[in-house]
Design a protein around this motif. Structure first.
Motif, PDB file in Angstrom:
ATOM      1  N   ALA A  92       4.004   5.911  -6.017  1.00  0.00           N
ATOM      2  CA  ALA A  92       5.444   5.994  -5.774  1.00  0.00           C
ATOM      3  C   ALA A  92       6.239   5.478  -6.971  1.00  0.00           C
ATOM      4  CB  ALA A  92       5.821   5.222  -4.512  1.00  0.00           C
ATOM      5  N   TRP A 152       1.821  -0.753   4.798  1.00  0.00           N
ATOM      6  CA  TRP A 152       2.289  -2.139   4.793  1.00  0.00           C
ATOM      7  C   TRP A 152       2.366  -2.690   6.214  1.00  0.00           C
ATOM      8  CZ3 TRP A 152       7.304  -4.026   1.833  1.00  0.00           C
ATOM      9  CH2 TRP A 152       7.169  -5.396   1.558  1.00  0.00           C
ATOM     10  N   ALA A 164       6.130   6.570  -1.015  1.00  0.00           N
ATOM     11  CA  ALA A 164       6.744   5.304  -0.619  1.00  0.00           C
ATOM     12  C   ALA A 164       6.725   5.138   0.900  1.00  0.00           C
ATOM     13  CB  ALA A 164       8.178   5.229  -1.147  1.00  0.00           C
ATOM     14  N   GLU A 219       9.614   1.292   1.130  1.00  0.00           N
ATOM     15  CA  GLU A 219       8.369   0.743   1.659  1.00  0.00           C
ATOM     16  C   GLU A 219       8.644  -0.331   2.703  1.00  0.00           C
ATOM     17  OE1 GLU A 219       4.211  -1.065  -0.187  1.00  0.00           O
ATOM     18  OE2 GLU A 219       6.136  -1.757  -0.947  1.00  0.00           O
ATOM     19  N   VAL A 224      11.559   2.063  -4.497  1.00  0.00           N
ATOM     20  CA  VAL A 224      10.298   2.195  -3.778  1.00  0.00           C
ATOM     21  C   VAL A 224      10.110   1.029  -2.806  1.00  0.00           C
ATOM     22  CG1 VAL A 224       7.781   2.188  -4.006  1.00  0.00           C
ATOM     23  CG2 VAL A 224       9.183   3.534  -5.581  1.00  0.00           C
ATOM     24  N   VAL A 225      10.412  -0.177  -3.264  1.00  0.00           N
ATOM     25  CA  VAL A 225      10.234  -1.346  -2.417  1.00  0.00           C
ATOM     26  C   VAL A 225      11.146  -1.268  -1.200  1.00  0.00           C
ATOM     27  CG1 VAL A 225      10.507  -3.848  -2.281  1.00  0.00           C
ATOM     28  CG2 VAL A 225       9.448  -2.812  -4.283  1.00  0.00           C
ATOM     29  N   GLY A 245       8.150  -0.463   6.691  1.00  0.00           N
ATOM     30  CA  GLY A 245       6.957  -0.915   7.424  1.00  0.00           C
ATOM     31  C   GLY A 245       7.159  -2.267   8.083  1.00  0.00           C
ATOM     32  N   MET A 249      -2.605   0.827   0.472  1.00  0.00           N
ATOM     33  CA  MET A 249      -1.178   0.551   0.315  1.00  0.00           C
ATOM     34  C   MET A 249      -0.823   0.427  -1.169  1.00  0.00           C
ATOM     35  SD  MET A 249       0.917  -2.804   1.701  1.00  0.00           S
ATOM     36  CE  MET A 249      -0.098  -3.942   0.717  1.00  0.00           C
ATOM     37  N   ALA A 253       3.278   4.329   1.948  1.00  0.00           N
ATOM     38  CA  ALA A 253       3.010   2.928   1.642  1.00  0.00           C
ATOM     39  C   ALA A 253       3.641   2.018   2.691  1.00  0.00           C
ATOM     40  CB  ALA A 253       3.553   2.584   0.254  1.00  0.00           C
ATOM     41  N   ALA A 254       4.793   2.429   3.235  1.00  0.00           N
ATOM     42  CA  ALA A 254       5.447   1.655   4.295  1.00  0.00           C
ATOM     43  C   ALA A 254       4.555   1.570   5.527  1.00  0.00           C
ATOM     44  CB  ALA A 254       6.793   2.286   4.653  1.00  0.00           C
ATOM     45  N   PHE A 302       1.640   2.773  -3.324  1.00  0.00           N
ATOM     46  CA  PHE A 302       2.769   2.111  -3.974  1.00  0.00           C
ATOM     47  C   PHE A 302       2.838   2.488  -5.448  1.00  0.00           C
ATOM     48  CE2 PHE A 302       4.428  -1.618  -6.312  1.00  0.00           C
ATOM     49  CZ  PHE A 302       5.704  -1.694  -5.768  1.00  0.00           C
TER      50      PHE A 302
END
Length: 268
Positions: free
Chosen positions: A68, A134, A127, A81, A77-78, A84, A61, A130-131, A65
């Motif tokens: 990304a 997460w 991203a 992400e 990005v957050v 998730g 992850m 990464a989700a 991240f």
């Protein structure tokens, strides 16, 4: 967590994003193992397998991240992400409120992704990946927090990052220049402490006391924090669509119902 991410961005000129993520993993493993010193039993059987899976998913992850945020603004990005945790919170829900919360959050993610597709489709892909990771972090993290028969969840966190550091060691090839500078190496370890040891250690404390859906609800604070830090530390000013998309994601998670029977059944 995102103060550490801001420091990590500063290392990108001398190391690849994946290399910085590996340094973060290494720094976290060294600090956690020195602090916790898990006993022999924690390195055997099911405990080791669960901790390793948790560590690899979490480190993966982090790699996704960083790839990304090397291509997109931190707050964006957050927000992407964050899909998730939204899915984890909404999975299995049947109430209209929960379904609407999921639709609202999804609309926010799509809004942000559309804004960035013209800039970096690859960044959006990282991203979203990464989700997914997460979501895996939350599911496995809950099992680690409640199912660690030896020691605590933080012990499993230490073992997991130790194993992930070894398994992902090929990524160290992207850290060449860092080893020639004690300052840069210290910054890499600092990223591990700021972005992993402190927040993930606290996650284990929280996950042992609340269910996954409630935990995802509390995570609604993260996109706001990331956007603020991205603005003040990285001078990344969100556009209006990005800001509205971020608010939609946060609102969707915040609307999720608080009913969480798993918090009392997770240890079974």
């Amino acid at each position: 967590m995102y103060a550490g991410a801001a420091v990590a961005v500063g290392l990108f000129p001398v190391a690849t994003p994946s290399g910085v993520a590996w340094l973060r993993c290494l720094g976290a493993a060294v600090v956690l193992l020195a602090w916790r010193r898990p006993g022999r039993a924690a390195w055997r059987g099911r405990n080791l397998l669960l901790a390793t899976a948790f560590g690899v998913v979490t480190a993966g992850m982090n790699v996704l991240f960083y790839e990304a945020i090397a291509r997109l603004p931190l707050g964006t990005v957050v927000a992407i992400e964050f899909a998730g945790p939204v899915l984890v919170a909404a999975f299995g829900s049947r109430t209209k409120r929960d379904i609407f919360a999921l639709l609202l959050a999804t609309a926010g993610v799509v809004c942000i992704a559309d804004v960035q597709l013209s800039g970096s489709a690859l960044g959006v892909f990282f991203a979203l990946a990464a989700a997914a990771a997460w979501a895996g972090y939350i599911v496995l993290g809950k099992r680690v927090a409640l199912g660690a028969s030896v020691g605590s969840g933080i012990d499993s966190l230490a073992i997991g990052f130790g194993m992930a550091t070894v398994l992902l060691s090929p990524l160290a090839m992207g850290t060449g220049e860092v080893w020639a500078s004690p300052r840069l190496l210290l910054l890499g370890i600092g990223v591990g402490v700021l972005s992993t040891v402190v927040p993930y250690g606290l996650d284990q404390v929280v996950l042992r006391r609340v269910g996954r859906a409630r935990f995802a609800l509390l995570l609604a604070l993260l996109p706001v924090t990331a956007g603020v830090l991205g603005f003040f530390l990285l001078a990344q000013v969100p556009t209006l669509p990005e800001a509205l998309g971020t608010l939609a994601v946060v609102a969707g998670v915040a609307m999720r119902s608080r009913d969480d029977p798993e918090s009392t059944q997770g240890a079974a």
